[in-house]
Motif scaffolding. Structure first.
Motif, PDB file in Angstrom:
ATOM      1  N   LEU A  79       0.815  -1.208   0.000  1.00 36.51           N
ATOM      2  CA  LEU A  79       0.000   0.000   0.000  1.00 36.51           C
ATOM      3  C   LEU A  79       0.857   1.271   0.000  1.00 36.51           C
ATOM      4  CD1 LEU A  79      -3.025   0.661   0.018  1.00 36.51           C
ATOM      5  CD2 LEU A  79      -2.902   0.855   2.488  1.00 36.51           C
ATOM      6  N   THR A  80       1.751   1.366   0.952  1.00 35.57           N
ATOM      7  CA  THR A  80       2.404   2.639   1.217  1.00 35.57           C
ATOM      8  C   THR A  80       3.194   3.215   0.039  1.00 35.57           C
ATOM      9  OG1 THR A  80       2.601   1.707   3.417  1.00 35.57           O
ATOM     10  CG2 THR A  80       3.559   3.876   3.067  1.00 35.57           C
ATOM     11  N   PRO A  81       4.141   2.485  -0.544  1.00 36.71           N
ATOM     12  CA  PRO A  81       4.918   3.110  -1.608  1.00 36.71           C
ATOM     13  C   PRO A  81       4.055   3.518  -2.800  1.00 36.71           C
ATOM     14  CG  PRO A  81       5.503   0.778  -1.342  1.00 36.71           C
ATOM     15  CD  PRO A  81       4.540   1.117  -0.272  1.00 36.71           C
ATOM     16  N   ARG A  82       3.085   2.672  -3.141  1.00 36.25           N
ATOM     17  CA  ARG A  82       2.215   2.983  -4.271  1.00 36.25           C
ATOM     18  C   ARG A  82       1.406   4.261  -4.012  1.00 36.25           C
ATOM     19  NH1 ARG A  82      -0.819   1.853  -8.620  1.00 36.25           N
ATOM     20  NH2 ARG A  82      -3.020   2.347  -8.340  1.00 36.25           N
ATOM     21  N   VAL A  83       0.848   4.330  -2.806  1.00 40.79           N
ATOM     22  CA  VAL A  83       0.039   5.490  -2.469  1.00 40.79           C
ATOM     23  C   VAL A  83       0.880   6.762  -2.517  1.00 40.79           C
ATOM     24  CG1 VAL A  83      -1.239   6.613  -0.615  1.00 40.79           C
ATOM     25  CG2 VAL A  83      -1.636   4.201  -1.120  1.00 40.79           C
ATOM     26  N   GLN A  84       2.074   6.683  -1.951  1.00 42.86           N
ATOM     27  CA  GLN A  84       2.917   7.886  -1.899  1.00 42.86           C
ATOM     28  C   GLN A  84       3.301   8.363  -3.292  1.00 42.86           C
ATOM     29  OE1 GLN A  84       6.090   6.793   0.719  1.00 42.86           O
ATOM     30  NE2 GLN A  84       4.885   7.209   2.573  1.00 42.86           N
ATOM     31  N   GLU A  85       3.663   7.409  -4.148  1.00 38.26           N
ATOM     32  CA  GLU A  85       4.081   7.765  -5.501  1.00 38.26           C
ATOM     33  C   GLU A  85       2.906   8.362  -6.291  1.00 38.26           C
ATOM     34  OE1 GLU A  85       6.906   8.562  -7.976  1.00 38.26           O
ATOM     35  OE2 GLU A  85       7.203   7.641  -5.990  1.00 38.26           O
ATOM     36  N   THR A  86       1.750   7.677  -6.218  1.00 41.77           N
ATOM     37  CA  THR A  86       0.550   8.149  -6.914  1.00 41.77           C
ATOM     38  C   THR A  86       0.168   9.536  -6.428  1.00 41.77           C
ATOM     39  OG1 THR A  86      -0.213   5.862  -6.989  1.00 41.77           O
ATOM     40  CG2 THR A  86      -1.840   7.555  -7.489  1.00 41.77           C
TER      41      THR A  86
END
Ligand SMILES: [K+]
Ligand SMILES: [K+]
Lengths: 504, 504
Positions: free
Chosen positions: A194-201
């Motif tokens: 969840l975390t890296p994807r959310v941050q990048e998006t």
């Protein structure tokens, strides 16, 4: 056995402390946000500057401690994700309400939370300018310190940021109300974490959001009747499809075809998925213009503008120019669930007025900052109806639903239909609560859909020229809840109240 | 090749002549029905007796010729079935309207068709007692000849008979809106052939219907304020959940606790599936009392009576007895979509009033004579919402929906949800048409749901003390259409307007 495995083993079904830890980090961040209006207050020598400092301090201490003591060490699981999402809007409203109370501007904490939730949920329903049930006359919008006005707009803007990330990065992973559909369309890496994807998006989409806000700000600022402050506030409220204005008369106060046009355009843009805008800015024009939801949204908005303007021209004797100016503005404002006003639609001839009422149930595109059921769900509902007819004629055929070249699978169809049913049930029950407080049918329906759909202005006693001050406190808390439920796509919040959520 | 095979080969996709032949037989039958009010007219020496004779003659000639020339020789196929069902209500309304026009009582054929469709669809919305858009004052209900009043009530009663057979024997075979669910519950042989099964089922269910009508008639007749004529008319209108009364003030005119109680009871009974009544009369008490829909219906009605009566007692200062008398009557009248009145619910405190408004979307049990979405669909919608929440927590689980010990399969779930969406879309568009004619939000919504739900009285200008005379003719035709669409479970009629129906 390693330490992390033991921890993992001992971890409860729902790890409340982890949830609190994450909420803490958000509250801590809100502390920084609260310093921005303080700067405005200091520049314009408003006495209320210290209330923002106190509020920020409370946020820092509260958020900091929560985060320090319950620092999340593991990935969030699905149920914790739901708790975090729902409680974020609630906790930030509870803390973000402090400046209104500490400054003494609002004696009622309920009113302060209502106004803040209305901001963060991008609803734009205000309790300013009216008398409360306890007899206190809440101040007029024009009499508020600039810093307070700024805090309202900023709540919108932050809420809008939150929603973009929520709908395009988080809800698809949680599988809410057909939102899985948009997973593929979001920019950013497609990891399972969840975390890296959310941050990048988030970074990519917020870039677009900030850029659009900047452009609208400049376009408004160049007009002589808007100073930088009004321009910035309205740019915030537009991109978030929020609807708080610095004027009691909303956009009508500026009485300018130019300003109406700029805001109409940016409301319309704010109603399109920010993932689409991102693609367009990357030069991928084909994705943008071939996107079925964007096209459907444009079509519905276009037809509605023509119909409503025609009604104003024919039945209300507006000139063609005025009919288009006011028709387009109100249509786009309601379709996108912004709620800005340049005209009192309750005074229109019943046809244009009722047509606009139906648009209260539309909503912008998914992945925009708009509320309501949204275009993609309507598309699926309509296609499904046609499929249902086909099915009767061919009882044994397997008939898929396609949107563009994408097949909508049966689970998502059912989820979308369930969303619609649940949305209307919540709408009806919300209106019932208003009726309990003595409001007539039109006002009850109006307040309920205006808050659930995150629109702001409603009907009857809660029309575009009214406010929500008069509602008894219990009713205000119900509407606070409805703004939250509507903003978080119904399922997210209500889930927490079901036995299924708490069962092992 | 045999002759029948050649015929079968040459038979078109949809055999309109066969459809006309069947409609002819129904019109012919209507001729006999039209002779009944003629007898009343002759007994009471009303001059209008000949209008019924002329109307019956037209029906005999028209129906007879259609049947004679296009005598159906083969089993109906599915699409022809839909055409027959939809056109039956329309054609019978067009012919059944003749007495009103030939007698000169209604100068407008539109008004006559409206009244007849309102009768046959068991809606009970009347155009008597008000001024039409062309300035003609339609006669008061009390000034109508007895034979005309009887014809209105008889239209209800025949419409109710039609609906029982339609929902319990025909629609399940056609697969409409989840009605397949009740196939197993209907009495009668379970053959695949439509005609023998329908005829057998019809006879058994009509027996119950006639018996209940007789009992209510007797119970009403024994009361001094009702003569045999009023008793019979109201028994007809009750069992059909129709709502036409012989008095302008509806049941309030009799001002009797006894009459209110009898009618409340029989409205409640008419809202239960006649297949269930049949089973109960056969001694199968377990089936009756274990039926989930009947229990849910009883529960919802019971709670609503308590809530609405409490509101009347607390906020409208009714005595407890009156609150129960008027609360129960209005609740049962609306839940079952009968539309009889003993009180003006628009004058109630907003809470009780709005609660009743929500009940406009309820409807009785499937297989009753009631209109609206119906209890079983609400049960499925509610269970489905809970399932949806469970699904979020357990994304990969296959979660069935059960009602009693019956599993509702996915197709029926989706069909029920689609029905609900389509119902509300038609409701919204119907209200938009009313708004086009200048009616305000409340009146537009009221007229739309009152006609679509086959209730009768609505809200605003179409409340329980008003009538539908004033609506422009175009609007009346739209409402005629909506009564038909609502009565025939939405899909049946709308299907005919879809390309899927006409495609090879
Ligand atoms: K808004
Ligand atoms: K009725």
């Amino acid at each position: 056995m390693q330490t992390s495995s033991i921890k993992s083993f001992l971890r409860p079904q729902i790890d409340f402390l982890t949830v609190l830890g994450i909420l803490g980090s958000f509250i801590f961040f809100l502390g920084f946000a609260l310093l921005t209006p303080m700067i405005i207050a200091l520049i314009y020598e408003e006495k209320v500057w210290h209330t923002f400092l106190s509020s920020a301090s409370i946020a820092f201490v509260m958020g900091g401690s929560l985060y320090y003591f319950f620092k999340p060490e593991q990935e969030l699981r699905i149920r914790e994700g739901f708790l975090v999402v729902s409680l974020t809007w609630l906790f930030l409203s509870l803390v973000g309400a402090l400046p209104f109370v500490i400054s003494g501007i609002l004696p009622s904490y309920t009113d302060a939370v209502f106004e803040t939730m209305s901001g963060l949920s991008t609803t734009g329903a205000t309790i300013f300018g009216g008398e409360t049930s306890s007899g206190f006359m809440n101040p007029q919008i024009e009499s508020l310190p600039m810093s307070m006005l700024f805090w309202r707009s900023m709540a919108h803007w932050l809420g809008g940021m939150g929603i973009i990330v929520l709908t395009l990065a988080i809800l698809p992973l949680l599988g809410i109300g057909g939102m899985q559909l948009f997973q593929a369309e979001s920019p950013g890496p497609t990891t399972d974490k969840l975390t890296p994807r959310v941050q990048e998006t988030a970074k990519l989409l917020w870039g677009v959001y900030v850029a659009f806000t900047g452009i609208e700000f400049l376009l408004l600022w160049v007009h002589p009747s808007m100073d930088w402050f009004d321009a910035l506030n309205h740019a915030f409220a537009t991109l978030a499809t929020g609807g708080f204005s610095t004027k009691n008369a909303s956009i009508q106060a500026f009485d300018s075809v130019y300003i109406d046009s700029v805001i109409t355009l940016f409301m319309f843009l704010a109603g399109i998925s920010f993932a689409m805008h991102f693609r367009l800015l990357r030069g991928d024009t084909q994705s943008f213009f071939n996107n079925r939801e964007t096209r459907f949204y444009t079509l519905i908005t276009g037809i509605s503008i023509v119909v409503v303007s025609a009604s104003l021209w024919l039945f209300n004797e507006y000139s063609i120019g005025s009919a288009l100016q006011y028709g387009a503005f109100q249509v786009v404002s309601i379709v996108t669930t912004t709620g800005f006003g340049t005209d009192d639609y309750e005074l229109w001839y019943s046809f244009g007025s009722f047509f606009l009422f139906l648009l209260f149930f539309a909503g912008g595109c998914a992945g925009s900052t708009g509320g309501g059921p949204k275009m993609i769900r309507w598309m699926i509902i309509i296609r499904n109806s046609f499929r249902e007819f086909k099915q009767i004629v061919h009882p044994k055929a397997v008939l898929p639903i396609r949107i563009g070249n994408k097949t909508i699978d049966a689970d998502i169809q059912r989820t979308v239909l369930s969303f619609f049913a649940l949305y209307l049930i919540v709408f009806g029950l919300g209106a019932l609560v208003m009726a309990t407080m003595g409001y007539d049918l039109e006002s009850s329906i109006g307040a309920s859909i205006a808050c659930l759909g995150n629109i702001g202005p409603g009907w009857g006693e809660f029309g575009p020229t009214d406010n929500y001050a008069q509602i008894p406190y219990a009713g205000k808390w119900v509407l606070i809840f409805m703004m939250m439920v509507g903003r978080l796509e119904i399922f997210t919040v209500l889930l927490i109240f079901t036995p299924a959520f708490w069962k092992q």
